[in-house]
Design a protein around this motif. Structure first.
Motif, mmCIF file in Angstrom:
data_model
loop_
_atom_site.group_PDB
_atom_site.id
_atom_site.type_symbol
_atom_site.label_atom_id
_atom_site.label_comp_id
_atom_site.label_asym_id
_atom_site.label_seq_id
_atom_site.Cartn_x
_atom_site.Cartn_y
_atom_site.Cartn_z
ATOM 1 N N UNK A 147 -115.656 -9.231 11.418
ATOM 2 C CA UNK A 147 -116.193 -7.889 11.153
ATOM 3 C C UNK A 147 -116.923 -7.268 12.335
ATOM 4 N N UNK A 148 -117.489 -8.100 13.190
ATOM 5 C CA UNK A 148 -118.238 -7.598 14.355
ATOM 6 C C UNK A 148 -118.053 -8.586 15.505
ATOM 7 N N UNK A 149 -116.848 -8.645 16.072
ATOM 8 C CA UNK A 149 -116.531 -9.691 17.049
ATOM 9 C C UNK A 149 -117.393 -9.712 18.299
ATOM 10 N N UNK A 150 -117.998 -8.592 18.655
ATOM 11 C CA UNK A 150 -118.820 -8.557 19.863
ATOM 12 C C UNK A 150 -120.291 -8.850 19.609
ATOM 13 N N UNK A 151 -120.672 -9.036 18.355
ATOM 14 C CA UNK A 151 -122.079 -9.284 18.014
ATOM 15 C C UNK A 151 -122.443 -10.725 18.392
ATOM 16 N N UNK A 152 -123.432 -10.901 19.261
ATOM 17 C CA UNK A 152 -123.827 -12.255 19.642
ATOM 18 C C UNK A 152 -124.508 -12.982 18.483
ATOM 19 N N UNK A 153 -124.216 -14.279 18.372
ATOM 20 C CA UNK A 153 -124.807 -15.102 17.319
ATOM 21 C C UNK A 153 -125.457 -16.322 17.949
ATOM 22 N N UNK A 154 -126.707 -16.571 17.542
ATOM 23 C CA UNK A 154 -127.454 -17.758 17.946
ATOM 24 C C UNK A 154 -127.575 -18.630 16.702
ATOM 25 N N UNK A 155 -127.169 -19.886 16.812
ATOM 26 C CA UNK A 155 -127.193 -20.808 15.684
ATOM 27 C C UNK A 155 -128.355 -21.786 15.856
ATOM 28 N N UNK A 156 -129.087 -22.001 14.751
ATOM 29 C CA UNK A 156 -130.186 -22.977 14.747
ATOM 30 C C UNK A 156 -129.884 -24.030 13.694
ATOM 31 N N UNK A 157 -130.269 -25.267 13.967
ATOM 32 C CA UNK A 157 -130.085 -26.308 12.968
ATOM 33 C C UNK A 157 -131.001 -27.491 13.230
ATOM 34 N N UNK A 158 -131.291 -28.185 12.190
ATOM 35 C CA UNK A 158 -132.031 -29.434 12.298
ATOM 36 C C UNK A 158 -131.092 -30.619 12.372
ATOM 37 N N UNK A 159 -129.796 -30.365 12.439
ATOM 38 C CA UNK A 159 -128.788 -31.423 12.416
ATOM 39 C C UNK A 159 -128.437 -31.971 13.791
#
Length: 125
Positions: free
Chosen positions: A71-83
């Motif tokens: 839906x928004x291919x240019x939107x940057x995504x930062x992923x966080x996890x405790x894994x």
């Protein structure tokens, strides 16, 4: 100004990050689940998404990342996890995450990751 969307089911992390981002002058939208974020439906004014990987409600951070790519291919995504490292990291990066942060992380580390994710990509000549 484009908003930073923070998606995390942990209320303390979500509110803490929201406060840190607002202090830096960002417009912030906070969501407690991937479902809640997707129900919003308007991706036009989003500058960056910061999401946890494991959340309740049937939509994981990886699901959200895959949907965002459509839906928004240019939107940057930062992923966080405790894994930690491993399969989650590989999957997130393969789906286009610009950064992968292990929790707990300092607000500064997350802010730096957001800044890096929002920086335009430099094309090789």
């Amino acid at each position: 100004m484009q908003a930073i969307c923070v998606i995390d089911d942990d209320v303390l992390i979500r509110i803490g990050l929201e406060m840190a981002l607002k202090k830096e002058g960002f417009d912030v939208r906070a969501f407690s689940s991937g479902c809640e974020f997707l129900e919003e439906g308007d991706f036009s004014e989003i500058g960056c998404i910061v999401t946890d990987i494991e959340m309740p409600g049937g939509v994981t951070g990886l699901d959200l990342l895959a949907e965002t790519r459509k839906t928004a291919p240019d939107c940057p995504v930062v992923v966080m996890t405790g894994k930690g490292e491993g399969a989650f990291r590989s999957a997130a990066l393969a789906l286009g995450a610009r950064a992968y942060i292990e929790k707990p992380a300092s607000p500064r580390k997350i802010l730096d990751a957001i800044a890096g994710a929002m920086r335009p990509a430099v094309l090789a000549a």
